[in-house]
Motif scaffolding. Sequence first.
Motif, PDB file in Angstrom:
ATOM      1  N   GLU A  42      11.407  -0.654   7.567  1.00  0.00           N
ATOM      2  CA  GLU A  42      12.171   0.419   6.934  1.00  0.00           C
ATOM      3  C   GLU A  42      13.395   0.775   7.755  1.00  0.00           C
ATOM      4  O   GLU A  42      13.363   0.762   8.980  1.00  0.00           O
ATOM      5  N   LYS A  43      14.492   1.135   7.052  1.00  0.00           N
ATOM      6  CA  LYS A  43      15.712   1.540   7.735  1.00  0.00           C
ATOM      7  C   LYS A  43      15.554   2.937   8.315  1.00  0.00           C
ATOM      8  O   LYS A  43      14.909   3.804   7.723  1.00  0.00           O
ATOM      9  N   GLU A  70      26.177   0.540   9.347  1.00  0.00           N
ATOM     10  CA  GLU A  70      25.929  -0.678   8.565  1.00  0.00           C
ATOM     11  C   GLU A  70      25.574  -1.850   9.478  1.00  0.00           C
ATOM     12  O   GLU A  70      24.650  -2.611   9.198  1.00  0.00           O
ATOM     13  N   GLY A  73      22.007  -1.472  10.654  1.00  0.00           N
ATOM     14  CA  GLY A  73      20.958  -1.343   9.650  1.00  0.00           C
ATOM     15  C   GLY A  73      20.422   0.073   9.519  1.00  0.00           C
ATOM     16  O   GLY A  73      19.243   0.288   9.242  1.00  0.00           O
ATOM     17  N   ILE A  74      21.296   1.061   9.729  1.00  0.00           N
ATOM     18  CA  ILE A  74      20.900   2.477   9.630  1.00  0.00           C
ATOM     19  C   ILE A  74      21.492   3.070   8.356  1.00  0.00           C
ATOM     20  O   ILE A  74      22.675   2.904   8.068  1.00  0.00           O
ATOM     21  N   GLN A  75      20.647   3.734   7.584  1.00  0.00           N
ATOM     22  CA  GLN A  75      21.102   4.366   6.345  1.00  0.00           C
ATOM     23  C   GLN A  75      21.634   5.768   6.645  1.00  0.00           C
ATOM     24  O   GLN A  75      21.040   6.514   7.424  1.00  0.00           O
ATOM     25  N   LYS A 327      19.161   5.115  17.687  1.00  0.00           N
ATOM     26  CA  LYS A 327      18.039   4.161  17.836  1.00  0.00           C
ATOM     27  C   LYS A 327      17.140   4.544  19.009  1.00  0.00           C
ATOM     28  O   LYS A 327      15.921   4.447  18.917  1.00  0.00           O
TER      29      LYS A 327
END
Length: 360
Positions: A42-43, A70, A73-75, A327
Amino acid sequence: MKRIPKKIIIIFITAAVLLAASRLFFLKKTFSLKSKESSKNEKLILGFSQIGSESAWRSRNTESIFEAAEKNGIQIIFKDAQQKQENQLKAIRSFIVCQVDVIAFVPIIEDGWDNVLQEAKDAGIPVILVDRQIKSDPSLYAGFIGENGIEEGKKAAEFLCRKFSKPHYDNSERTGSKITPKKEINILELSGTHHSSVVIERAEGFRNVIKNHPEFKITATIDGDFLRSRGAEITENLIRTSVLNGQFRTDGLYYNNKKIDAIYSHNDSMTLGLLETIGAYGINTESTVIISVDAEQKSIDALKEGRLNCVVECNPNLGPILMELVKQIAEQKKIPRTTYIEETVFTEDDDFSKYTPRGY
């Protein structure tokens, strides 16, 4: 019919229970593994609230964050506060309801964040401050990433001191136009949004340097709210006041009949509004030292053209470092309380051929 002994019945029931339990354990184990694998894929979701889009700098700041998200990979769930704190408070509360992984926001002003930050903390959602600082209990947020406003103000003042410390030339140096030394150097300060941390810091850093030079006098500090329109409006008001007082001259700007020798503007938008109005009224500012903060392409162009003397960079490209912090927090690691981004200073003495396009 022969009855089945109780002992055998008990053995059968026990075997059935054990079989059911083992199947349930297997299903739970499988489900658990799938859940872990699912959550792994999951993002991360970042709730980000920007104060607005009042300048090219601010737009680039937002772009940098989206680009980095982007790549990592982070929404992002994005909210534009449109320069209003109440909109930002609503945005942060909506992020809490959405149960995002991390919240990041650019605080419009320093005060008034304690309650909403406590709500985020109670919900177990860490918060990162971006670009501007706040006056709140440090335990309510994870850290800050942005510029060092005090250093920016200091760099602006240091250039001003160097400029006036010895026989020197103004921003039309190539024509040999010399500034006449004065006992008192009058400074006009165009300030940004009232009560924002960056304004307080840029003013403090500037004053920390010039306080050791009694010849420098801040004649006026006027709130321009970081807006180009306000920079133009302030300049026009100064000119009109001079006209009404019968003191209008084209050799520079005047405040209370005193010629302004230097202008320290807290951002490029206000500076560009000022330059635009000066040009419209045919004011000659060759003998005025003008310093700006941000380093948008248009202000760098004005520096090359000799309309500015110094531009202190405020780097908008915070995205890559912010995503690394996001992160780290998501992995339940501690992040630094303060992360300053690298910035430089551009001056009239530079080799302009070495400049690369700013991109904003």
